[in-house]
Design an enzyme around this catalytic site. Sequence first.
Site, short mmCIF file in Angstrom:
data_model
loop_
_atom_site.label_atom_id
_atom_site.label_comp_id
_atom_site.label_asym_id
_atom_site.label_seq_id
_atom_site.Cartn_x
_atom_site.Cartn_y
_atom_site.Cartn_z
CB SER A 175 81.37 -40.86 -16.40
OG SER A 175 82.49 -39.93 -17.16
CE LYS A 176 81.26 -38.55 -26.03
NZ LYS A 176 81.17 -39.95 -26.53
NE ARG A 177 85.13 -35.50 -17.64
CZ ARG A 177 85.69 -36.19 -16.35
NH1 ARG A 177 86.95 -35.87 -16.17
NH2 ARG A 177 84.79 -36.37 -15.73
#
Length: 501
Positions: free
Chosen positions: A272-274
């Site tokens: 996940s980029k977040r």
Amino acid sequence: MEVRTRFAPSPTGYMHLGNLRSALYTYLWARKNGGKFILRIEDTDQEREVPGAVEKIYASLNVAGLKYDEGPDVGGDYGPYVQSQRKDMYLPYAKQLIESGHAYYCFCTKERLDEARAEAEKKGETFKYDKKCLHLSKEEVQARLDAGEPYVIRQNIPLEGKAGFDDVIYGHVEVDCATLDDNVLIKADGLPTYNFANVIDDHTMCITHVMRGNEYLSSAPKYNLLYEAFGWKPPVYVHLTPVMCRDVQKDENGQPILGEDGQPVEYVRKLSKRKGDPTFEDLLSRGYLVEAVINYMTLLGWSPKGEEEFFSLSELEKLFDLEGLSKSPSIFDMQKMNWFNAEYIRRLSPEKYLEMARPWLDQVLSEEKFDYRRLCELLQSRTEYFAQLPDMVRFLKDMPDFPNDFYVNKKQKSTLESSVSALKEAKELLETVTDWSESNLHDVVMEKIASLGIKNGQMLWPLRIAVSGQQNTPGGAFEIMYLLGRSETLARLNASLERLV
Ligand code: GLU
């Protein structure tokens, strides 16, 4: 029959590594079979669309070397290749399904649906549309359409029986129709949902193999009902297991939670980029090599037959097969990624390494002042990715502060006292040296060590500390003195000695 595969991203911003891997497998399968690889942009969910995202998709595929044979920017016989531009193609198909009883108009308001949804939630049930509008008479439907009432078109899923399909990885997948919802095919804005568009597009684009993430596994039975309703042959389905990563559990202050053994508690989650996981673009911008990323990502979920781990894209185009695809989720491991990248960096020619390293070195140094060629020889085998370079060479520009216990090194038999005397000798000697080549520095210093009857480490260790301020450096004392040049070396040596005595 010609193999036709498609990569069908939604333009939501970035090329996630999982997405890149789907694109890769899709591409490789087409190439392996001498078929066609198609890019289709799935932008029916316009609220999720991010400006510039489509261009990013083109750019990423381009850099990755995944050349598509048909797509929005290259054309082809089955266009348009952007779903929003195919808008008018879907309604006639939906009407065909209405005619045959496999779909129906639905005029239920948002309020009614929200209420029903809340009701279901209260009872702890999953919401299912109750088919209210299925029972409207033909005349009533026509009258409401004529009056311009907003509507959607829903799939009419049988109340009984089973829906299923065959998947290359998961085998036969089957669900009870009773568990499926009559989902929307055409939305109130006239655009199709993904659920409908993917079927129509895959069929009309003559796609033979659908490879995509396994989050679509549970919807695929519904898609198959649509194929059946149209009397179409479904594509071969390959639902790919997700790319995961390991993480440690954190408390609300962001501190790792420790287990009974005192070690951080690990868990596995989706990339996940977040959460800070890198995207394909992120890796490239940190100086990872495209070839290394492609190589590693391909092996993350697919195993070749032999032991070999290193493959170029064109080798993979010949080797890739569906049998090697993994049935269990794969774990993206940054260390393994770094290892692959380091291997690829080691295999670069010195010229290529220098060319790639130059912009990173330039962030801190300048080529007029430093012998980049020699520096690169020292750096190449130690580089995992290029973004490490500025920190690795910063000491050449600015002498870092360092504690005196850096001089103390048991293995090198170096103590504070031995360092003081060795550095005094070194200073006296080096002040007389004019030929500042590495080989001459080596010869004169080694001669001195021999004449003093001390261990090499007793001179070389403190010398390297005194001119670099670091315990770890690319290259040893001679290399660093050479790179710094005569006057900088002597200045550093003097300053370090002064601090010691
Ligand atoms: N547009 C979908 C996505 O980005 C692709 C699904 C598919 O390949 O059918 O997840």
